[in-house]
Design a protein around this motif. Structure first.
Motif, PDB file in Angstrom:
ATOM      1  N   GLN A  52      34.149  48.680  78.751  1.00  0.00           N
ATOM      2  CA  GLN A  52      34.786  47.566  78.050  1.00  0.00           C
ATOM      3  C   GLN A  52      33.808  46.383  77.913  1.00  0.00           C
ATOM      4  O   GLN A  52      33.723  45.763  76.850  1.00  0.00           O
ATOM      5  N   ALA A  55      31.165  47.250  75.302  1.00  0.00           N
ATOM      6  CA  ALA A  55      31.702  47.142  73.943  1.00  0.00           C
ATOM      7  C   ALA A  55      31.797  45.684  73.508  1.00  0.00           C
ATOM      8  O   ALA A  55      31.430  45.337  72.375  1.00  0.00           O
ATOM      9  N   ARG A  56      32.277  44.821  74.389  1.00  0.00           N
ATOM     10  CA  ARG A  56      32.401  43.392  74.050  1.00  0.00           C
ATOM     11  C   ARG A  56      31.025  42.763  73.843  1.00  0.00           C
ATOM     12  O   ARG A  56      30.828  41.984  72.907  1.00  0.00           O
ATOM     13  N   ASP A  58      28.333  44.299  72.875  1.00  0.00           N
ATOM     14  CA  ASP A  58      27.810  44.815  71.602  1.00  0.00           C
ATOM     15  C   ASP A  58      28.351  44.001  70.427  1.00  0.00           C
ATOM     16  O   ASP A  58      27.615  43.674  69.497  1.00  0.00           O
ATOM     17  N   GLN A  59      29.653  43.658  70.482  1.00  0.00           N
ATOM     18  CA  GLN A  59      30.248  42.830  69.425  1.00  0.00           C
ATOM     19  C   GLN A  59      29.575  41.464  69.360  1.00  0.00           C
ATOM     20  O   GLN A  59      29.227  40.972  68.278  1.00  0.00           O
ATOM     21  N   LEU A  60      29.394  40.861  70.526  1.00  0.00           N
ATOM     22  CA  LEU A  60      28.749  39.542  70.580  1.00  0.00           C
ATOM     23  C   LEU A  60      27.325  39.612  70.047  1.00  0.00           C
ATOM     24  O   LEU A  60      26.880  38.724  69.310  1.00  0.00           O
ATOM     25  N   GLU A  61      26.608  40.649  70.418  1.00  0.00           N
ATOM     26  CA  GLU A  61      25.210  40.780  69.992  1.00  0.00           C
ATOM     27  C   GLU A  61      25.092  41.021  68.496  1.00  0.00           C
ATOM     28  O   GLU A  61      24.173  40.509  67.851  1.00  0.00           O
ATOM     29  N   GLN A  62      26.017  41.775  67.929  1.00  0.00           N
ATOM     30  CA  GLN A  62      25.990  41.996  66.480  1.00  0.00           C
ATOM     31  C   GLN A  62      26.247  40.686  65.730  1.00  0.00           C
ATOM     32  O   GLN A  62      25.568  40.385  64.744  1.00  0.00           O
ATOM     33  N   ALA A  63      27.210  39.918  66.209  1.00  0.00           N
ATOM     34  CA  ALA A  63      27.504  38.630  65.564  1.00  0.00           C
ATOM     35  C   ALA A  63      26.328  37.671  65.703  1.00  0.00           C
ATOM     36  O   ALA A  63      25.962  36.966  64.748  1.00  0.00           O
ATOM     37  N   HIS A 117      25.294  31.882  72.462  1.00  0.00           N
ATOM     38  CA  HIS A 117      25.367  33.344  72.649  1.00  0.00           C
ATOM     39  C   HIS A 117      25.255  33.710  74.131  1.00  0.00           C
ATOM     40  O   HIS A 117      26.029  34.535  74.632  1.00  0.00           O
ATOM     41  N   GLU A 120      28.451  32.921  75.785  1.00  0.00           N
ATOM     42  CA  GLU A 120      29.476  33.899  75.404  1.00  0.00           C
ATOM     43  C   GLU A 120      29.311  35.184  76.206  1.00  0.00           C
ATOM     44  O   GLU A 120      30.297  35.779  76.645  1.00  0.00           O
TER      45      GLU A 120
END
Length: 146
Positions: A52, A55-56, A58-63, A117, A120
């Protein structure tokens, strides 16, 4: 002819200086990266993250990657503007000063985006992980120059 030679010589000297500074900076950057893993590597490889959390993150890094690319494009644009301003008059003109200020502003915005970032990322971690993360961030920010 003498004015053209002086301008050409100044341009050549500035180009060589910029190249030397760029090579020196790149070498320092590469050497500093060899000393310890990046914060990204530290979090993903040296912390016991749950699926989990991965996954979170990865979302932060993509943004963040999108925001970082925008800021880096601003930096490249400001550098191109600076190069043109220097080429136009070969002096520290108001245009050169404005270009430098634009670059500094873009660099500051990139730094702010990076700090947001990092904070976050920290919110995704457990208290124990956050303590290790905090120590690593503090170490990276206070690391003495090589």
């Amino acid at each position: 002819m003498k004015g053209v030679s002086r301008g050409l010589l100044l341009t050549l000297m500035l180009t060589m200086l910029a190249g030397a500074l760029g090579a020196w900076g790149a070498a320092r950057y590469i050497d500093s990266r060899r000393a310890q893993p990046s914060l990204h590597e530290f979090v993903h490889h040296e912390m016991d993250l749950t699926a989990q959390q991965e996954a979170r993150l990865d979302q932060l890094e993509q943004a963040f990657a999108v925001r970082r690319r925008v800021r880096e494009a601003e930096l490249r644009s400001a550098n191109a503007e600076l190069a043109a301003a220097i080429q136009a008059r070969h002096e520290y003109s108001p245009e050169v000063q404005a270009s430098v200020e634009r670059f500094h502003h873009a660099m500051g915005e990139l730094q702010k985006e990076t700090i947001v970032h990092v904070l976050e990322m920290r919110r995704v971690l457990t208290p124990e992980q956050a303590a290790k993360f905090d120590a690593r961030v503090a170490e990276a920010l206070t690391e003495p120059a090589p």
